[in-house]
Design an enzyme around this catalytic site. Structure first.
Site, PDB file in Angstrom:
ATOM      1  N   GLY A 141      10.972  -3.682  -4.361  1.00 28.12           N
ATOM      2  CA  GLY A 141      10.062  -2.592  -4.013  1.00 28.12           C
ATOM      3  C   GLY A 141       8.626  -3.092  -3.913  1.00 28.12           C
ATOM      4  CD1 TRP A 191      10.001  -1.882   2.296  1.00 24.31           C
ATOM      5  CD2 TRP A 191       8.163  -0.903   1.479  1.00 24.31           C
ATOM      6  NE1 TRP A 191       9.684  -0.840   3.121  1.00 24.31           N
ATOM      7  CE2 TRP A 191       8.554  -0.214   2.648  1.00 24.31           C
ATOM      8  CE3 TRP A 191       7.034  -0.462   0.784  1.00 24.31           C
ATOM      9  CZ2 TRP A 191       7.859   0.881   3.149  1.00 24.31           C
ATOM     10  CZ3 TRP A 191       6.332   0.629   1.281  1.00 24.31           C
ATOM     11  CH2 TRP A 191       6.749   1.298   2.450  1.00 24.31           C
ATOM     12  CG  HIS A 192       4.416  -1.502  -1.662  1.00 16.82           C
ATOM     13  ND1 HIS A 192       5.570  -1.299  -2.380  1.00 16.82           N
ATOM     14  CD2 HIS A 192       3.883  -0.264  -1.459  1.00 16.82           C
ATOM     15  CE1 HIS A 192       5.725  -0.004  -2.600  1.00 16.82           C
ATOM     16  NE2 HIS A 192       4.724   0.649  -2.056  1.00 16.82           N
ATOM     17  N   GLY A 193       4.092  -5.681   0.412  1.00 14.07           N
ATOM     18  CA  GLY A 193       3.268  -6.728   0.993  1.00 14.07           C
ATOM     19  C   GLY A 193       3.814  -8.109   0.718  1.00 14.07           C
ATOM     20  CG  PHE A 207       2.061  -1.392   2.727  1.00 13.89           C
ATOM     21  CD1 PHE A 207       1.520  -2.660   2.565  1.00 13.89           C
ATOM     22  CD2 PHE A 207       1.579  -0.359   1.957  1.00 13.89           C
ATOM     23  CE1 PHE A 207       0.515  -2.880   1.638  1.00 13.89           C
ATOM     24  CE2 PHE A 207       0.570  -0.578   1.022  1.00 13.89           C
ATOM     25  CZ  PHE A 207       0.045  -1.835   0.861  1.00 13.89           C
TER      26      PHE A 207
END
Length: 439
Positions: A291, A294-296, A439
């Site tokens: 998770g 996933w953001h960066g 993102f």
């Protein structure tokens, strides 16, 4: 018409990258239909694998290509091999993480026989590209949106008015609260993270905590409002998360469409909480690490995910051993504790690297007034007032909905709407891009 509008909306940013949307649409449309017709288990797995490879392949190349190459180079050089490739110049397609997860959920649900494929290609293409939520969510499941495309929609008068109010509220959150009141303080602190006075470090972190909430919740609220003005319903993505009592509660309230996606397509398929305590903790940590990633494409995002995984594990251990009766006093105390821990994690999310993050954390907890003051007192007051009011409003609303309050207090909602419009007109914003667009 909506499909064409959605392509134009996306194409205004970078027309050639519409091709990625078309490829993703064609692959998952074809895969969904073949999965529905195919009886052979091995062939069904092959089609699912094809969809995963194409979708995750695009994501890996465009979002993580530079990150993977950089870490591969570090690994190879640590083994004594001189390898220094040129830094790749890869443009990150806006919203690729969102529409990739959305189309993957469609294919996985058909593979698991939870839904049937869309009957109309145009409806499916619109599901992939529906412009209000295309670039920053909410990530909508197929059964929640495809059914709404079966018949022409027209908003009722009440839907249109409420949608316009939500659009105003979302823009107010973004332009006035996030960009005008909080972003300057957060940017100043995170651009000069070394040797800060404690009050400045706390002000910068709290400001970013509010900025990212108002920025992302503002986009989601605007998307829901625009969809409603067109006659469509999108799910809530935020439910007053800063009044969460614990981290399980937080992830039921923050970026709900992503947290439920990770729960349904990653955590539960791995085994969830059905394989014993130790494996549950491992699955939780893996889910939160991915998770974070996933953001960066940076290790600081992984550290942010790891901290939340750690929080969730500690919370489960404490719940299994300590029983706390939640009343108004303990509830607020635990919500404040949760909020402080969330802010500590935000430092890794926002900082440019680990050195900067550790420096800010050191300033926050050294309580050193002799550090450098980079924030004006007025901005410190504004930050603490806005964040204080945000926390109180989240606590008051944590078991309520905005819709229910609007019905009970229509005159007050009208006044609030007018005030927001006035402040939107006079706000001195620089037109900052939504944070989650990256993102």
């Amino acid at each position: 018409m909506l499909l064409g509008t959605s392509y134009i909306f996306y194409g205004l940013w970078n027309p050639p990258l519409i091709v990625l949307l078309w490829i993703s649409t064609m692959v998952d449309w074809t895969t969904g239909n073949r999965l529905h017709k195919e009886d052979s288990a091995s062939k069904r797995k092959m089609w699912l694998l094809l969809s995963m490879v194409v979708n995750l392949g695009f994501l890996a190349f465009f979002k993580y290509g530079g990150f993977l190459l950089e870490n591969f180079s570090l690994l190879v050089n640590s083994l004594g091999i001189n390898y220094n490739p040129a830094k790749p110049d890869i443009l990150l397609p806006m919203g690729i993480s969102f529409y990739t997860f959305q189309t993957m959920s469609y294919t996985i649900d058909i593979y698991n026989k939870k839904i049937k494929p869309a009957k109309s290609f145009l409806d499916f293409a619109l599901y992939v590209t529906f412009f209000p939520q295309l670039v920053a969510g909410p990530i909508v499941r197929a059964k929640g949106l495809l059914n709404q495309f079966k018949k022409p929609k027209k908003a009722t008068r009440d839907q249109f008015i409420w949608g316009a109010f939500l659009l105003t509220l979302g823009l107010f959150q973004k332009v006035v609260l996030a960009d005008t009141l909080l972003a300057p303080t957060a940017d100043t602190v995170f651009k000069t993270p070394y040797g800060l006075a404690s009050i400045d470090a706390w002000s910068g972190v709290l400001a970013f905590s509010g900025q990212i909430f108002f920025d992302f919740a503002g986009y989601s609220t605007s998307a829901i409002g625009i969809a409603m003005m067109l006659g469509f319903f999108l799910p809530h993505n935020f439910l007053y998360p800063y009044a969460s009592i614990g981290f399980s509660d937080l992830w039921r309230r923050w970026h709900i469409s992503l947290s439920t996606w990770l729960r349904d397509y990653l955590y539960i398929p791995m085994g969830g909480n059905q394989k014993g305590l130790v494996r549950t903790y491992v699955f939780l940590m893996i889910t939160m690490l991915l998770g974070g990633l996933w953001h960066g494409a940076a290790w600081t995002f992984v550290a942010w995910g790891a901290l939340h995984g750690f929080y969730l594990i500690v919370e489960r251990i404490l719940k299994n051993n300590i029983s706390i009766k939640i009343n108004r006093f303990t509830g607020i105390a635990l919500a404040l504790l949760t909020f402080i821990c969330v802010n500590i994690a935000w430092v890794f999310f926002r900082a440019s690297d680990f050195q900067a993050a550790i420096s800010i954390l050191a300033s926050m907890f050294s309580f050193n007034s002799g550090g450098t003051m980079v924030i004006q007192y007025l901005d410190i007051y504004i930050t603490f007032i806005v964040i204080g009011l945000m926390f109180i409003s989240h606590w008051v609303m944590r078991n309520r909905t905005l819709e229910s309050q609007a019905i009970k207090r229509q005159p007050l909602i009208g006044v609030v709407w007018g005030v927001m419009l006035v402040l939107l007109f006079i706000a001195q914003s620089n037109g900052e891009q939504f944070i989650y667009f990256q993102f």
